[in-house]
Design an enzyme around this catalytic site. Sequence first.
Site, PDB file in Angstrom:
ATOM      1  NE  ARG A 136      -6.536   5.232   3.228  1.00 23.89           N
ATOM      2  CZ  ARG A 136      -5.917   6.409   3.384  1.00 23.89           C
ATOM      3  NH1 ARG A 136      -5.599   6.844   4.576  1.00 23.89           N
ATOM      4  NH2 ARG A 136      -5.643   7.168   2.343  1.00 23.89           N
ATOM      5  CG  HIS A 142      -9.005   9.692   7.978  1.00 23.25           C
ATOM      6  ND1 HIS A 142      -9.315   8.629   7.164  1.00 23.25           N
ATOM      7  CD2 HIS A 142      -7.811  10.158   7.502  1.00 23.25           C
ATOM      8  CE1 HIS A 142      -8.371   8.456   6.245  1.00 23.25           C
ATOM      9  NE2 HIS A 142      -7.439   9.394   6.432  1.00 23.25           N
TER      10      HIS A 142
END
Length: 317
Positions: free
Chosen positions: A232, A280
Amino acid sequence: MSKGKILLAVTGFDPAVWRKALEMAAPDRTVVEEPDGAEDGSIDYAVVWKQQKGILDRLPNLKAVFSIGAGVDHIFAGGDAPRVPVVRVVAEDLTGRMSEYVAWQVLDHHRKGPLYRSQQARKIWHEDRFQPAAEDVTVGILGLGQLGTDAARKLSALGFRLAGWSRSPKTVDGVDTYAGDAGLGAFLAACDIVVCLLPLTTDTRGILAAPLFDRMKREGPLGAPVLINAGRGGLQNETDILAALDDGRLGAVSLDVFETEPLPADNPLWAHPKVMITPHAAATSVPEALVPPMIAQMDAHDRGEPLRDLVDPEAGY
Ligand code: NDP
Ligand code: OXD
């Protein structure tokens, strides 16, 4: 007896494709994207990604929340902890995708992808004859969970030496394992390439920063340590990453996740020659693969069976 409704609350994903997959897998359940009124007792499961704040509090008969991803920080963000069990994705499809990304990035750094791409751009034919063998390179995985363990297994099959770091002690075949704060220094000192597959929690936020880079291995077959983060963005300090790249504490980085997503156009990471960026995209959630097992879990739970792949709300993952 008719089954309860499913609330679909996904931000950043196309709700139409998730709705279609849910309706196909559960023709006997109704899918809604908004509760009906201030309180809606007809909804018993929620399928979410970055749900609107407070939306789950409007569902008095909610039985469980299903994340459409492996990470669940998006559910707890802003202190919005659901009062029912949270189920996360544990699926071969997602795990396989992440291991592909990790193997791609590790091999790219190991086999000098950045160097040869820059030579190609300048039409330079030059073989760098110093090419270490995989067995001389140690890849360390921060986060030896579902994803980290599979990536380690696949990298080991390619011949790399493997190390892994987790919160609790673990034994994984072919992997030198380290645990907790006490094990982090020795783990970092052993690794030429560090792959981060940690969840974002209060304990891990900001871990990829100067104090960690200062403890990484200095001498190694790749010249300087490489960092790959697909966990993350909140795990990393981007100012510290840029500083470490510029003063040589880091040799190169591959980043799939960012402090702010989408990565703003003026972020200096975009143009840095030692940075590889993906949007991502390391392991996308594919509705056709992930929805049928979710529905199977809802049906099993309605028959009185326990839920699987539950998040520990205390630990946050
Ligand atoms: P798991 O929960 O299976 O594994 C998490 C691992 O991290 C475990 O080994 C755990 O230790 C370890 N860990 C957690 N907290 C700490 C800590 N404080 N110190 C040391 N180790 C810690 O998660 P997954 O492997 O399924 O997923 C990992 C993350 O990957 C997700 O949370 C998500 O953020 C990210 N992800 C990113 C994607 C992308 O496309 N970029 C796609 C999918 C996931 P222990 O084993 O002791 O519990
Ligand atoms: C996930 C993600 O957590 O896609 O699954 O980031």
